[in-house]
Each structure stands twice: as structure tokens, then as C-alpha cells.
Design a protein around this motif. Structure first.
Motif, short mmCIF file in Angstrom:
data_model
loop_
_atom_site.label_atom_id
_atom_site.label_comp_id
_atom_site.label_asym_id
_atom_site.label_seq_id
_atom_site.Cartn_x
_atom_site.Cartn_y
_atom_site.Cartn_z
N MET A 63 0.84 -1.19 0.00
CA MET A 63 0.00 0.00 0.00
C MET A 63 0.88 1.25 0.00
O MET A 63 2.02 1.20 0.47
CB MET A 63 -0.89 0.03 1.25
N PRO A 64 0.37 2.35 -0.52
CA PRO A 64 1.14 3.61 -0.46
C PRO A 64 1.17 4.16 0.96
O PRO A 64 0.33 3.80 1.79
CB PRO A 64 0.35 4.54 -1.39
N GLY A 65 2.14 5.02 1.21
CA GLY A 65 2.23 5.65 2.51
C GLY A 65 2.99 4.82 3.52
O GLY A 65 3.95 5.29 4.15
N LEU A 66 2.59 3.58 3.68
CA LEU A 66 3.21 2.64 4.61
C LEU A 66 2.79 1.25 4.18
O LEU A 66 1.60 1.02 3.92
CB LEU A 66 2.72 2.92 6.04
N ASP A 67 3.74 0.32 4.06
CA ASP A 67 3.34 -1.02 3.65
C ASP A 67 2.60 -1.70 4.80
O ASP A 67 2.67 -1.29 5.96
CB ASP A 67 4.55 -1.84 3.19
N GLY A 68 1.87 -2.76 4.46
CA GLY A 68 1.03 -3.42 5.45
C GLY A 68 1.78 -4.03 6.62
O GLY A 68 1.23 -4.14 7.72
N ILE A 69 3.01 -4.44 6.39
CA ILE A 69 3.78 -5.04 7.47
C ILE A 69 4.22 -3.96 8.47
O ILE A 69 4.13 -4.14 9.69
CB ILE A 69 4.98 -5.82 6.91
N ALA A 70 4.68 -2.82 7.95
CA ALA A 70 5.02 -1.70 8.83
C ALA A 70 3.77 -1.19 9.55
O ALA A 70 3.83 -0.83 10.73
CB ALA A 70 5.67 -0.58 8.03
N ALA A 71 2.64 -1.17 8.85
CA ALA A 71 1.38 -0.74 9.47
C ALA A 71 0.95 -1.70 10.57
O ALA A 71 0.41 -1.29 11.59
CB ALA A 71 0.29 -0.63 8.40
N THR A 72 1.21 -2.99 10.35
CA THR A 72 0.90 -3.99 11.38
C THR A 72 1.67 -3.70 12.65
O THR A 72 1.11 -3.68 13.76
CB THR A 72 1.27 -5.41 10.88
N ALA A 99 5.45 -10.50 8.39
CA ALA A 99 4.16 -10.11 8.95
C ALA A 99 3.99 -10.70 10.34
O ALA A 99 3.53 -10.01 11.27
CB ALA A 99 3.02 -10.55 8.04
N MET A 100 4.34 -11.96 10.50
CA MET A 100 4.19 -12.60 11.80
C MET A 100 5.17 -11.99 12.82
O MET A 100 4.84 -11.80 13.98
CB MET A 100 4.40 -14.11 11.68
N GLU A 101 6.37 -11.67 12.35
CA GLU A 101 7.33 -11.02 13.24
C GLU A 101 6.85 -9.63 13.67
O GLU A 101 7.17 -9.16 14.77
CB GLU A 101 8.69 -10.90 12.54
N ALA A 102 6.06 -8.98 12.80
CA ALA A 102 5.54 -7.64 13.10
C ALA A 102 4.35 -7.68 14.05
O ALA A 102 3.92 -6.64 14.54
CB ALA A 102 5.14 -6.93 11.81
N GLY A 103 3.81 -8.88 14.28
CA GLY A 103 2.70 -9.01 15.23
C GLY A 103 1.37 -9.41 14.63
O GLY A 103 0.35 -9.41 15.33
N ALA A 104 1.35 -9.76 13.33
CA ALA A 104 0.10 -10.21 12.73
C ALA A 104 -0.33 -11.55 13.34
O ALA A 104 0.51 -12.38 13.69
CB ALA A 104 0.26 -10.36 11.21
#
Length: 210
Positions: A63-72, A99-104
Motif C-alpha cells: 500500500m502507499p504511505g506505509l506497507d502493510g507489514i510496517a502498518a501492522t 508479517a508474523m514477526e511484526a505481530g500479525a
């Protein structure tokens, strides 16, 4: 008075309006699910989540602005009670791991049948982990990215094309250092050349980032 449990509140984040709308329509058909917010950019996730207080956020990766993993990661810090289910077109092993490391709490692909997606939302809300089984197997087989942070940065920059001199200027490195990083990345990915190394790294989800 209405009967039954309080519906699970959902936030949807996807930069494709048609996809986001379709997900919202499908999930809203479920009596125990309600979509309370929709955004099209990753940097809108946390502000909108603070406003709408969702129980589960369904986030796209790219996604623009911030990718979903960073947003997670940002959402898990800002609203720890909100669980994250990543729903993406790009079922890449590297994306799942990060993603899982980011907390998803879950990771599924967008072609998941509607009934299974709704069930995944319920399971994530209940505190369980939900991962696409095929992608989980691929992730275990692929392993973590073999690239260093600098090699990843060089390959990411090289996606836009340009000579070694161009890359060196963009990265504030010497041309010799850039050549060394490219050579190392080509070797670690088992690629034939720079373009091939980029393809391999992208396919495995190793280049997502700024």
C-alpha cells in the motif's frame, strides 16, 4: 433488545477500492461481523483505528504511505487489543515471515473463499493464529532472507534501473561497494545477474520496504 453477541468490528485497508469494497460487502453479509472503517493507505491505518476502535484489522501488504507489514507493527503498538489479519494478493514467503514477526495473527491470500475468510477473522479475534497452509510450507522451505540489510537496500534501489554509478549516487556509497553488494546478492540468490537477483528476491518477498 437485540439478541446475540456484539459483532466483531473490522477495519479494512487496501489501496484497490474495488477489492476493498468487495471484501467489505462479503464480510458484512456475516451477522457477527461489521465493517466500521475502510482506508486506502497504510499510513491511515493507525489514525483510523484510533477513531473507529476495530477488533480486527484486515491489511493488504503493498500500500502507499506505509506497507502493510510496517502498518501492522505500528498498529500493534498503538492499539494492542486490535488483532491483525494480513489479506494479500502477494503470497510470498518473505511477507509471511515478516508479517508474523511484526505481530500479525494471521496471513491469508485474497482468493480465500468468503466463508473461510470470515472464519479466519473469527479465529484471529479469538486469539488464534491463522496462516495459509501452502504458504506456511513454502516459508519453511525457503527460510529467512539470506541478504544483509545493505544488500537488500542495493537490490531494492536497483529495481528502478540505472548504472552502478547511478546506484552509488542514490545510496551515497562508492561504486566499488555497490558492485560488491550486487555480487554478494547475486551469489546468495543463486541468480545469473542483477536482474535475475531482483526477480528472485521479489518472488520471495525479500525487498518489501521503504
Amino acid at each position: 433488545m437485540s439478541g446475540g453477541p456484539t459483532p466483531i468490528r473490522l477495519l479494512l485497508a487496501d489501496d484497490q477500492a474495488l477489492v476493498r469494497g468487495a471484501l467489505a460487502a462479503l464480510l458484512s453479509l456475516e451477522e457477527d461481523l461489521t465493517v466500521v472503517a475502510e482506508v486506502g493507505r497504510g499510513d491511515q491505518v493507525v489514525p483510523e483505528a484510533r477513531r473507529s476502535a476495530p477488533d480486527v484489522a484486515l491489511l493488504d501488504v503493498e500500500m502507499p504511505g506505509l506497507d502493510g507489514i510496517a502498518a501492522t507493527s505500528a498498529l500493534r503498538v498503538a492499539l494492542p487489543t486490535c488483532r491483525v489479519l494480513v489479506v494479500t494478493t502477494f503470497g510470498r514467503p518473505g511477507y509471511l515471515r515478516r508479517a508474523m514477526e511484526a505481530g500479525a495473527s494471521g496471513f491469508v491470500v485474497k482468493d480465500t473463499p468468503a466463508r473461510q475468510l470470515a472464519d479466519a477473522v473469527r479465529r484471529v479475534h479469538a486469539g488464534l493464529r491463522v496462516v495459509d497452509p501452502t504458504l506456511a510450507a513454502e516459508t519453511l522451505a525457503t527460510g529467512a532472507s539470506p541478504l544483509t540489510e545493505r544488500e537488500t537496500e542495493v537490490l531494492r534501489t536497483a529495481r528502478g534501473g540505472g548504472t552502478v554509478a547511478d546506484l552509488a549516487r542514490a545510496l551515497h556509497l562508492s561504486e566499488g561497494t555497490v558492485r560488491n553488494h550486487l555480487s554478494a546478492a547475486i551469489g546468495k540468490t543463486g541468480a545469473r545477474n542483477r536482474a535475475d537477483a531482483i526477480r528472485v528476491a521479489e518472488r520471495n518477498g525479500w525487498l518489501l520496504g521503504e
